[in-house]
Design a protein around this motif. Structure first.
Motif, PDB file in Angstrom:
ATOM      1  N   ASP A 130       0.874  -1.181   0.000  1.00  0.00           N
ATOM      2  CA  ASP A 130       0.000   0.000   0.000  1.00  0.00           C
ATOM      3  C   ASP A 130       0.905   1.223   0.000  1.00  0.00           C
ATOM      4  O   ASP A 130       1.655   1.447   0.956  1.00  0.00           O
ATOM      5  CB  ASP A 130      -0.867  -0.050   1.268  1.00  0.00           C
ATOM      6  CG  ASP A 130      -1.789   1.151   1.384  1.00  0.00           C
ATOM      7  OD1 ASP A 130      -1.642   2.124   0.600  1.00  0.00           O
ATOM      8  OD2 ASP A 130      -2.645   1.129   2.278  1.00  0.00           O
ATOM      9  N   VAL A 168      -5.835   5.741  -6.126  1.00  0.00           N
ATOM     10  CA  VAL A 168      -4.724   5.924  -5.196  1.00  0.00           C
ATOM     11  C   VAL A 168      -4.624   7.391  -4.755  1.00  0.00           C
ATOM     12  O   VAL A 168      -4.209   7.687  -3.627  1.00  0.00           O
ATOM     13  CB  VAL A 168      -3.410   5.394  -5.833  1.00  0.00           C
ATOM     14  CG1 VAL A 168      -2.882   6.294  -6.908  1.00  0.00           C
ATOM     15  CG2 VAL A 168      -2.362   5.160  -4.770  1.00  0.00           C
ATOM     16  N   SER A 184      -1.684   5.325 -14.190  1.00  0.00           N
ATOM     17  CA  SER A 184      -2.603   5.146 -15.336  1.00  0.00           C
ATOM     18  C   SER A 184      -3.182   3.735 -15.484  1.00  0.00           C
ATOM     19  O   SER A 184      -3.999   3.508 -16.373  1.00  0.00           O
ATOM     20  CB  SER A 184      -1.948   5.547 -16.672  1.00  0.00           C
ATOM     21  OG  SER A 184      -1.845   6.950 -16.753  1.00  0.00           O
ATOM     22  N   ILE A 236      -8.059   3.769 -12.914  1.00  0.00           N
ATOM     23  CA  ILE A 236      -9.185   4.505 -13.492  1.00  0.00           C
ATOM     24  C   ILE A 236      -8.876   4.949 -14.934  1.00  0.00           C
ATOM     25  O   ILE A 236      -9.764   4.960 -15.794  1.00  0.00           O
ATOM     26  CB  ILE A 236      -9.531   5.718 -12.589  1.00  0.00           C
ATOM     27  CG1 ILE A 236     -10.057   5.200 -11.239  1.00  0.00           C
ATOM     28  CG2 ILE A 236     -10.530   6.660 -13.261  1.00  0.00           C
ATOM     29  CD1 ILE A 236     -10.144   6.242 -10.143  1.00  0.00           C
TER      30      ILE A 236
HETATM   31  N1  AR6 Z   1      -1.245   1.598  -3.122  1.00  0.00           N
HETATM   32  C1  AR6 Z   1      -0.695   1.230  -4.308  1.00  0.00           C
HETATM   33  N2  AR6 Z   1      -1.395   1.193  -5.460  1.00  0.00           N
HETATM   34  C2  AR6 Z   1      -2.700   1.533  -5.402  1.00  0.00           C
HETATM   35  C3  AR6 Z   1      -3.352   1.929  -4.216  1.00  0.00           C
HETATM   36  C4  AR6 Z   1      -2.562   1.957  -3.033  1.00  0.00           C
HETATM   37  N3  AR6 Z   1      -3.066   2.332  -1.865  1.00  0.00           N
HETATM   38  N4  AR6 Z   1      -4.657   2.198  -4.504  1.00  0.00           N
HETATM   39  C5  AR6 Z   1      -4.805   1.974  -5.821  1.00  0.00           C
HETATM   40  N5  AR6 Z   1      -3.643   1.563  -6.370  1.00  0.00           N
HETATM   41  P1  AR6 Z   1      -5.620   4.900 -10.144  1.00  0.00           P
HETATM   42  P2  AR6 Z   1      -4.934   6.268 -12.655  1.00  0.00           P
HETATM   43  C6  AR6 Z   1      -3.329   1.209  -7.757  1.00  0.00           C
HETATM   44  O1  AR6 Z   1      -6.983   4.596 -10.622  1.00  0.00           O
HETATM   45  O2  AR6 Z   1      -5.316   5.062 -13.437  1.00  0.00           O
HETATM   46  C7  AR6 Z   1      -7.858   9.357  -9.643  1.00  0.00           C
HETATM   47  O3  AR6 Z   1      -9.187   9.682  -9.438  1.00  0.00           O
HETATM   48  C8  AR6 Z   1      -4.471   0.813  -8.671  1.00  0.00           C
HETATM   49  O4  AR6 Z   1      -4.843  -0.533  -8.428  1.00  0.00           O
HETATM   50  O5  AR6 Z   1      -5.464   5.373  -8.745  1.00  0.00           O
HETATM   51  O6  AR6 Z   1      -3.648   6.955 -12.994  1.00  0.00           O
HETATM   52  C9  AR6 Z   1      -7.015  10.557 -10.005  1.00  0.00           C
HETATM   53  O7  AR6 Z   1      -7.432  11.710  -9.322  1.00  0.00           O
HETATM   54  C10 AR6 Z   1      -3.833   1.010 -10.035  1.00  0.00           C
HETATM   55  O8  AR6 Z   1      -3.034  -0.115 -10.397  1.00  0.00           O
HETATM   56  O9  AR6 Z   1      -4.848   5.980 -11.082  1.00  0.00           O
HETATM   57  C11 AR6 Z   1      -7.224  10.618 -11.498  1.00  0.00           C
HETATM   58  O10 AR6 Z   1      -8.428  11.277 -11.824  1.00  0.00           O
HETATM   59  C12 AR6 Z   1      -2.879   2.193  -9.828  1.00  0.00           C
HETATM   60  O11 AR6 Z   1      -2.794   2.353  -8.395  1.00  0.00           O
HETATM   61  C13 AR6 Z   1      -7.314   9.177 -11.913  1.00  0.00           C
HETATM   62  O12 AR6 Z   1      -7.759   8.475 -10.758  1.00  0.00           O
HETATM   63  C14 AR6 Z   1      -3.370   3.498 -10.434  1.00  0.00           C
HETATM   64  O13 AR6 Z   1      -4.780   3.563 -10.345  1.00  0.00           O
HETATM   65  C15 AR6 Z   1      -5.988   8.607 -12.308  1.00  0.00           C
HETATM   66  O14 AR6 Z   1      -6.139   7.293 -12.769  1.00  0.00           O
END
Ligand code: AR6
Length: 183
Positions: A11, A34, A132, A135
């Motif tokens: 995490d 995240v 990336s 989401i």
């Molecule tokens: N620790 C490590 N990895 C994580 C955690 C954590 N606590 N939580 C999620 N992930 P995302 P994006 C992973 O969707 O695709 C936001 O709303 C997750 O499983 O967080 O770049 C922003 O404000 C995935 O593999 O980021 C933007 O609007 C990775 O982190 C948008 O989402 C990235 O997932 C950015 O989307």
């Protein structure tokens, strides 16, 4: 000293690296994924962290949005108890399941921007989520491969950064990531 790259499961909001990377959006709205988790963990309240982030963006970039390759730094705040001194906000591409050279180029910029900022801040360890790959819908395997390539290139220019961690949240994602770099 050569920089090492390691893929780990964990995490990122409690990962003991001096700097962590946030997969943000261009307005630092931290609404989900995240970004929301980091905002809540760091400030106790996502709204407050968004305010702090936007203020930092104004000061550091002189504008109200980030382009790919630009980054904004905020302090670790409550994450300092894990040794996290800085959060480096970077913006990866939106893929929606589509992967091409343009997306890859944007992701490369987002990663190298964060690594260079870590160097500038004088930190030895930096941890990043799979920017990336959530989401924004970019294929995890491609994100992981790109990460590895960029860190490889970064080796030629860094003096101070010793370790770059790519932190995967789920066991599944971790396994997929390991496979992506060994196959
Ligand atoms: N620790 C490590 N990895 C994580 C955690 C954590 N606590 N939580 C999620 N992930 P995302 P994006 C992973 O969707 O695709 C936001 O709303 C997750 O499983 O967080 O770049 C922003 O404000 C995935 O593999 O980021 C933007 O609007 C990775 O982190 C948008 O989402 C990235 O997932 C950015 O989307």
């Amino acid at each position: 000293m050569a920089v090492e790259f390691e893929i780990v499961r964990g995490d990122i909001t409690r990962f003991p690296a001096e700097a962590i990377v946030n997969a943000a959006n261009k307005y630092l709205e931290h609404g989900g994924g995240v970004a929301y988790a980091i905002a809540k963990a760091a400030a106790g309240n996502a709204r407050e962290y968004i305010r702090i982030s936007k203020e930092a963006m104004r000061e550091q970039l002189g504008k109200d949005h980030i382009d790919h390759g630009e980054v904004v730094v905020t302090p670790g705040m409550r994450l300092e108890k894990y040794g996290i001194r800085y959060v480096i906000h970077t913006v990866g591409p939106y893929c929606g399941g589509i992967w091409d050279d343009e997306k890859k180029g944007k992701l490369r910029k987002a990663i190298i921007g964060a690594l260079r900022k870590a160097e500038e801040l004088g930190v030895k360890t930096i941890a990043s989520p799979a920017i990336s790959a959530g989401i924004y819908g970019c294929p995890l395997e491609e994100v992981v491969k790109t990460f590895k390539e960029v860190v490889e290139e970064f080796k030629a220019e860094t003096r101070g950064v010793e370790k770059v961690y790519l932190v995967l949240y789920s066991e599944d994602a971790y396994r997929t990531a390991l496979k992506a770099v060994t196959s």
